[in-house]
Write an enzyme that holds these catalytic residues in place. Structure first.
Site, short mmCIF file in Angstrom:
data_model
loop_
_atom_site.label_atom_id
_atom_site.label_comp_id
_atom_site.label_asym_id
_atom_site.label_seq_id
_atom_site.Cartn_x
_atom_site.Cartn_y
_atom_site.Cartn_z
N GLY A 297 0.79 -1.24 0.00
CA GLY A 297 0.00 0.00 0.00
C GLY A 297 0.82 1.28 0.00
N GLU B 198 5.35 29.64 7.23
CA GLU B 198 5.35 29.41 5.78
C GLU B 198 6.26 30.43 5.11
OE1 GLU B 198 4.12 27.28 3.29
OE2 GLU B 198 5.10 28.74 1.99
N GLY C 97 7.58 19.52 1.87
CA GLY C 97 7.55 18.79 0.61
C GLY C 97 8.14 17.41 0.74
N HIS D 253 -31.67 19.45 -4.77
CA HIS D 253 -31.82 20.43 -3.70
C HIS D 253 -32.31 19.73 -2.43
CE1 HIS D 253 -32.79 24.10 -1.58
NE2 HIS D 253 -33.98 23.56 -1.28
P1 FAD Z 1 4.38 5.34 -2.53
O1 FAD Z 1 3.00 5.31 -2.05
O2 FAD Z 1 5.36 6.19 -1.82
O3 FAD Z 1 4.87 3.84 -2.52
C1 FAD Z 1 6.17 3.48 -2.84
C2 FAD Z 1 6.47 2.13 -2.23
O4 FAD Z 1 7.69 1.66 -2.77
C3 FAD Z 1 6.68 2.17 -0.71
O5 FAD Z 1 5.85 1.21 -0.09
C4 FAD Z 1 8.15 1.81 -0.53
O6 FAD Z 1 8.40 1.06 0.65
C5 FAD Z 1 8.41 0.99 -1.76
N1 FAD Z 1 9.81 0.94 -2.20
C6 FAD Z 1 10.66 1.97 -2.40
N2 FAD Z 1 11.83 1.55 -2.88
C7 FAD Z 1 11.74 0.19 -2.96
C8 FAD Z 1 12.62 -0.82 -3.40
N3 FAD Z 1 13.83 -0.54 -3.89
N4 FAD Z 1 12.19 -2.10 -3.34
C9 FAD Z 1 10.96 -2.40 -2.88
N5 FAD Z 1 10.08 -1.48 -2.48
C10 FAD Z 1 10.46 -0.20 -2.53
N6 FAD Z 1 -2.19 11.92 -1.88
C11 FAD Z 1 -3.47 12.04 -2.25
O7 FAD Z 1 -3.77 11.94 -3.45
N7 FAD Z 1 -4.47 12.24 -1.34
C12 FAD Z 1 -4.20 12.37 -0.02
O8 FAD Z 1 -5.10 12.56 0.78
C13 FAD Z 1 -2.85 12.27 0.41
N8 FAD Z 1 -2.54 12.40 1.70
C14 FAD Z 1 -1.23 12.26 2.10
C15 FAD Z 1 -0.94 12.41 3.44
C16 FAD Z 1 0.37 12.29 3.88
C17 FAD Z 1 0.69 12.45 5.35
C18 FAD Z 1 1.40 11.97 2.95
C19 FAD Z 1 2.81 11.79 3.40
C20 FAD Z 1 1.11 11.83 1.59
C21 FAD Z 1 -0.20 11.99 1.16
N9 FAD Z 1 -0.55 11.89 -0.18
C22 FAD Z 1 -1.86 12.03 -0.57
C23 FAD Z 1 0.45 11.61 -1.21
C24 FAD Z 1 0.42 10.13 -1.60
O9 FAD Z 1 0.66 9.35 -0.45
C25 FAD Z 1 1.48 9.83 -2.65
O10 FAD Z 1 1.31 10.70 -3.75
C26 FAD Z 1 1.35 8.40 -3.14
O11 FAD Z 1 1.49 7.50 -2.08
C27 FAD Z 1 2.38 8.09 -4.22
O12 FAD Z 1 2.21 6.78 -4.62
P2 FAD Z 1 3.42 5.94 -5.24
O13 FAD Z 1 2.84 4.63 -5.61
O14 FAD Z 1 4.11 6.73 -6.28
O15 FAD Z 1 4.48 5.77 -4.06
P1 NAD Z 2 3.71 20.95 -0.02
O1 NAD Z 2 4.52 21.16 -1.23
O2 NAD Z 2 2.24 20.80 -0.14
O3 NAD Z 2 3.94 22.13 1.02
C1 NAD Z 2 5.19 22.50 1.46
C2 NAD Z 2 5.09 23.93 1.94
O4 NAD Z 2 6.29 24.23 2.61
C3 NAD Z 2 4.91 24.94 0.82
O5 NAD Z 2 3.85 25.80 1.14
C4 NAD Z 2 6.25 25.66 0.78
O6 NAD Z 2 6.14 27.01 0.37
C5 NAD Z 2 6.68 25.54 2.23
N1 NAD Z 2 8.11 25.64 2.44
C6 NAD Z 2 9.11 25.11 1.69
N2 NAD Z 2 10.31 25.43 2.22
C7 NAD Z 2 10.06 26.16 3.34
C8 NAD Z 2 10.87 26.77 4.31
N3 NAD Z 2 12.20 26.72 4.24
N4 NAD Z 2 10.28 27.44 5.33
C9 NAD Z 2 8.92 27.52 5.41
N5 NAD Z 2 8.11 26.96 4.50
C10 NAD Z 2 8.66 26.28 3.48
O7 NAD Z 2 4.38 19.68 0.71
P2 NAD Z 2 3.87 18.81 1.93
O8 NAD Z 2 2.76 19.48 2.64
O9 NAD Z 2 5.10 18.43 2.68
O10 NAD Z 2 3.32 17.53 1.20
C11 NAD Z 2 4.18 16.74 0.39
C12 NAD Z 2 3.44 16.11 -0.74
O11 NAD Z 2 2.49 15.18 -0.27
C13 NAD Z 2 2.71 17.16 -1.54
O12 NAD Z 2 3.25 17.16 -2.84
C14 NAD Z 2 1.30 16.73 -1.59
O13 NAD Z 2 0.82 16.67 -2.90
C15 NAD Z 2 1.28 15.34 -0.99
N6 NAD Z 2 0.13 15.30 -0.06
C16 NAD Z 2 -1.11 15.38 -0.60
C17 NAD Z 2 -2.21 15.43 0.23
C18 NAD Z 2 -3.56 15.54 -0.40
O14 NAD Z 2 -3.69 15.28 -1.56
N7 NAD Z 2 -4.58 15.89 0.37
C19 NAD Z 2 -2.05 15.40 1.59
C20 NAD Z 2 -0.77 15.36 2.12
C21 NAD Z 2 0.32 15.29 1.26
#
Ligand code: FAD
Ligand code: NAD
Length: 468
Positions: free
Chosen positions: A39, A205, A273, A446
């Site tokens: 996952g 920020e 990020g 609605h």
């Molecule tokens: P990942 O989900 O990162 O999966 C990569 C997998 O590869 C991992 O399980 C890792 O262990 C495995 N892996 C890496 N290298 C190797 C290797 N060499 N051999 C075997 N396995 C390996 N996105 C949304 O769209 N909606 C959200 O609400 C959302 N919420 C988020 C909340 C948080 C706190 C975070 C951190 C991220 C969130 N994201 C959200 C972003 C989302 O999780 C990622 O964009 C998404 O998981 C990317 O999918 P992926 O398949 O590219 O990689």
């Molecule tokens: P982000 O890119 O959303 O936000 C990072 C923020 O940190 C930006 O606003 C940036 O201007 C700020 N920043 C960067 N350098 C800084 C500094 N030196 N000092 C202060 N602020 C600084 O990244 P994130 O919130 O870490 O999330 C990472 C990724 O995970 C994102 O690309 C996002 O798409 C994904 N994610 C998605 C969801 C969702 O879809 N709901 C939820 C969580 C995470």
């Protein structure tokens, strides 16, 4: 040595979806995952657990602030049991990752647990926990290794007091003062969880607005709502040092005027990020090139510099979103099968799951201005809807941007209750290249929040919203 048509490295939403689509298309498929559960980030430490905690904390917030108004009286104090809340989140995660095990079995996909690495273009080694190496061969490989949290060069994340989202999802206590570096998606979603639970929350920020990549109107409205909830927003602040002293974290930043300001916290969440994850992959052995930001370089077909190897999701350029990774997984599987799939990246929606939710698809006003596109705007406030009054979700609006000449919808930006679900209507409309008038002439049930979309479309078409 077992051989496969396709091996997928990484089981996040990109990897496991790619594997399922490959199997559906008749290819013998293997998936390799270095963690014990499938996952990826999304299911284990991302989308799913963060939404579980957002939901739990939302219930608490409602109970404390709104139940009484609804005529619901709870004798005694309403308390948070954080341990139980985190345990429920973990149960949701376990159930969801278990579901991926089921899907792999159902689709006859071989699962290998261990670190996947290239030996050459068609041979992969899998290093298990017990240090055993398994080799498999694959005609095609899909790299879906995802991303990991980024930090700043001067910050040492100790995972105890100076933490990333991964630790923030399993804290053992509610912070007294949580300082969040980065007012993006993670900072605001997890910040809202802990603010609701009673923590003082300061968001630092760098840019002059939160969620700076989204339409400026959304940033302004969300900032207003967060300030009402007593978040401390420190915009245009450049963090320059983060130091742990005992159980305290001291954060120093320069404000807009260049003056040094200091913040003291018991926890500091670094959410600036994420960066592509390729460690241990031995990409060079297969001739795979990385770009200047350490991501796997791909062409328009998501093919790497080795033509039998593809890469998808967070490890390649583009939005780091689960549904973007999924689309790319399907795209690559179909490409390998000889089909000609297509992804319209402009129509991948972005959502922030705070409350109110924020959601958008297509171009922002700033992007249209920069491209010199003449556009018109229709905006409708949520507070004018009967549905919003019924649930007391009055914050937010829907804004539709349409081409000034053709009326084609170019962007939809919304903030409000259930915007995360409502944005799907905008995606469908834009996929079919609807005009604002098309949407304004469709019946919307609605009372629903979606009536704001119809009203915004009416406002964009002829400036004739009905209810304002
Ligand atoms: P990942 O989900 O990162 O999966 C990569 C997998 O590869 C991992 O399980 C890792 O262990 C495995 N892996 C890496 N290298 C190797 C290797 N060499 N051999 C075997 N396995 C390996 N996105 C949304 O769209 N909606 C959200 O609400 C959302 N919420 C988020 C909340 C948080 C706190 C975070 C951190 C991220 C969130 N994201 C959200 C972003 C989302 O999780 C990622 O964009 C998404 O998981 C990317 O999918 P992926 O398949 O590219 O990689
Ligand atoms: P982000 O890119 O959303 O936000 C990072 C923020 O940190 C930006 O606003 C940036 O201007 C700020 N920043 C960067 N350098 C800084 C500094 N030196 N000092 C202060 N602020 C600084 O990244 P994130 O919130 O870490 O999330 C990472 C990724 O995970 C994102 O690309 C996002 O798409 C994904 N994610 C998605 C969801 C969702 O879809 N709901 C939820 C969580 C995470």
């Amino acid at each position: 040595m077992k051989s496969y048509d396709v091996a997928v490295i990484g089981s996040g939403p990109g990897g496991y979806v790619a594997a399922i689509r490959c199997a559906q298309l008749g290819m013998k498929t293997a998936i390799i995952e270095k963690y014990n559960t499938l996952g990826g980030t999304c299911l284990n430490v991302g989308c799913i657990p963060s939404k579980a905690l957002l939901d739990s904390s939302h219930h608490y917030d409602d109970a404390v602030k709104h139940f009484e108004e609804h005529g619901i009286e709870i004798p005694g104090d309403i308390k948070v049991n954080l341990e139980k809340m985190i345990a429920r989140k973990q149960a949701v995660v376990d159930q969801t990752t278990g579901g991926i095990d089921f899907l792999m079995k159902k689709n006859d996909i071989d699962v290998f647990h261990g670190l996947g690495a290239f030996k050459d273009k068609t041979t992969l080694t899998i290093k298990g926990d017990d240090d055993t190496d398994t080799e498999i061969s694959a005609k095609h490989t899909i790299i879906a290794t995802g991303s990991k949290p980024s930090t700043l060069p001067f910050i040492k994340v100790d995972k105890e007091r100076i933490i990333t989202s991964t630790e923030a999802l399993k804290l053992k206590e509610i912070p007294k003062h949580l300082v969040i570096i980065g007012g993006g998606v993670i900072g605001l979603e997890l910040g809202q969880v802990y603010r609701r639970l009673g923590a003082e929350v300061t968001v630092i920020e760098y840019m002059d607005r939160i969620i700076p990549t989204m339409d400026a109107g959304l940033s302004k409205e969300l900032n207003k709502v967060f300030k009402k909830a007593k978040f401390k927003m420190q915009l245009s602040h450049k963090v320059k040092s983060v130091e742990r002293v005992g159980d305290e974290v001291i954060i120093k930043a320069d404000n807009k005027k260049g003056q040094e300001v200091e913040f003291k916290a018991d926890y500091c969440l670094v959410s600036v990020g994420r960066s592509a994850y390729t460690a241990g992959l031995n990409a060079e052995a297969a001739g795979i090139e990385l770009d200047d930001r350490g991501r796997v370089a791909v062409n328009a077909h998501l093919q790497t510099s080795a033509n039998n190897i593809y890469a998808i999701g967070d490890v390649v350029k583009g939005a780091m979103l689960a549904h973007k990774a999924e689309e790319e997984g399907v795209f690559v599987a179909e490409t390998i099968a000889g089909q000609k799939p297509h992804i319209d990246y402009n129509l991948i929606p972005g959502v922030v799951y705070t409350w109110p939710e924020v959601a958008a698809v297509g171009k922002t006003e700033a992007e249209l201005k920069e491209a010199g596109v003449a556009y018109k705007t229709g905006q409708f406030p949520m507070r004018a809807l009967g549905r919003s009054r019924a649930s007391m979700d009055l914050d937010g609006f829907v804004k539709i941007l349409a081409d000034a000449t053709t009326d084609e919808i170019l962007g939809v930006h919304m903030i409000g209750a259930r915007a995360a679900d409502m944005i799907a209507e905008a995606v469908v409309a834009m996929e079919y290249r609807a005009s604002a008038e098309d949407v304004s002439r469709m019946s919307h049930a609605h009372p629903t929040f979606t009536e704001a979309i119809k009203e915004a479309a009416l406002a964009a078409t002829e400036d004739r919203a009905l209810h304002i």
